[in-house]
Design an enzyme around this catalytic site. Sequence first.
Site, PDB file in Angstrom:
ATOM      1  N   ASP A 281      44.725  44.809  56.552  1.00 13.97           N
ATOM      2  CA  ASP A 281      45.657  45.381  55.584  1.00 13.97           C
ATOM      3  C   ASP A 281      47.045  44.895  55.990  1.00 13.97           C
ATOM      4  O   ASP A 281      47.542  45.253  57.059  1.00 13.97           O
ATOM      5  CB  ASP A 281      45.578  46.917  55.614  1.00 13.97           C
TER       6      ASP A 281
ATOM      7  N   SER B  11      55.943  35.364  41.807  1.00 15.80           N
ATOM      8  CA  SER B  11      55.438  35.364  40.435  1.00 15.80           C
ATOM      9  C   SER B  11      56.612  35.008  39.536  1.00 15.80           C
ATOM     10  O   SER B  11      57.776  35.244  39.906  1.00 15.80           O
ATOM     11  CB  SER B  11      54.934  36.768  40.065  1.00 15.80           C
TER      12      SER B  11
ATOM     13  N   TYR C 288      56.724  45.523  40.198  1.00  8.98           N
ATOM     14  CA  TYR C 288      56.156  44.202  40.484  1.00  8.98           C
ATOM     15  C   TYR C 288      57.270  43.155  40.603  1.00  8.98           C
ATOM     16  O   TYR C 288      57.302  42.356  41.554  1.00  8.98           O
ATOM     17  CB  TYR C 288      55.167  43.832  39.371  1.00  8.98           C
TER      18      TYR C 288
ATOM     19  N   PHE D 271      47.468  32.741  35.722  1.00 12.15           N
ATOM     20  CA  PHE D 271      46.338  32.027  36.319  1.00 12.15           C
ATOM     21  C   PHE D 271      45.014  32.731  36.050  1.00 12.15           C
ATOM     22  O   PHE D 271      44.965  33.963  35.943  1.00 12.15           O
ATOM     23  CB  PHE D 271      46.560  31.856  37.829  1.00 12.15           C
TER      24      PHE D 271
ATOM     25  N   THR E  33      42.422  34.197  37.283  1.00 10.93           N
ATOM     26  CA  THR E  33      41.818  34.900  38.420  1.00 10.93           C
ATOM     27  C   THR E  33      41.144  36.157  37.871  1.00 10.93           C
ATOM     28  O   THR E  33      41.342  36.497  36.693  1.00 10.93           O
ATOM     29  CB  THR E  33      42.877  35.280  39.464  1.00 10.93           C
TER      30      THR E  33
END
Length: 256
Positions: free
Chosen positions: A59, A149, A162, A195, A197
Amino acid sequence: MKIEGQAALVTGGASGLGEATARELARLGAKVAVLDRNAALAEKVAAEIGGVACACACDITDTDSVTAALDKAAAAHGPARILMNVAGIGSAKRIVGKDGNPAPLEDFVRVVNINLIGGYNMARLFAARCAKLDALDNGEKGVMLFTASVAAFDGQVGQQAYSASKGGLVGMTLPMARDLAQHAIRVCTVAPGLFATPLLLELPEAVQHSLAASIPFPPRLGQPSEFAELACHIVTNGHLNGEVIRLDGALRMAPR
Ligand SMILES: NC(=O)c1ccc[n+]([C@@H]2O[C@H](COP(=O)([O-])OP(=O)(O)OC[C@H]3O[C@@H](n4cnc5c(N)ncnc54)[C@H](O)[C@@H]3O)[C@@H](O)[C@H]2O)c1
């Protein structure tokens, strides 16, 4: 830095962009440690990867967990000179909800803690070890990458947490490269667009098509292998340092 024979660490290596990066590093001859909090998936990827690989439950927000993973990887492969920080989580929460209530603070803290503070935690623990290594023939000791990002620059509605977390990675890239210059460790950040994913592939097909169509060229989702190629190029190109590279097909995200 030549990738072949080097020990490399990939956080978030159990899935998506991290998994593709782990596979590409292994294809190029690195000894790859797959670090992920999803231990079962990390084991699976490490077993499939071919070449030399091991899985480390980790983690990134927990210093003891990271230290144990770095120790395990070093025991298996020797000291790492390559760190690919790819682990991260998404989030969408309006600051004032449709019910008129403020967004829960815990959500913001959780995202920043994993994406930004977790990335810094990995970086500092890796860098301190890497700085003690002898330089390679080209003078380098190590290289690390962060995964931001495009939301760091054009975050959408609901993306405060984010975007803040990814913007933090963008902001710390240059000062970290400057700090680590004296230790001959390079630092770069990739800011991916959209992307293919698991996160996006779980969306309905119509939504995937409309997302893909929003990308000027090529009008398709990015392939994880394209991210992995750039990640590995950053390792091999010794003059790339302190830079943030958008990988997005000229995408600029709309407000929503
Ligand atoms: N997929 C995209 O379109 C896209 C776009 C821009 C940025 N990104 C960024 O790329 C990175 C990878 O995204 P992805 O789409 O491959 O996601 P993914 O969910 O497929 O993979 C992320 C991995 O990170 C791991 N992880 C999460 N929190 C962790 C923690 N605290 N410690 C260790 N491991 C942890 C997860 O277990 C998972 O295996 C993320 O940082 C994401 O924000 C992705």
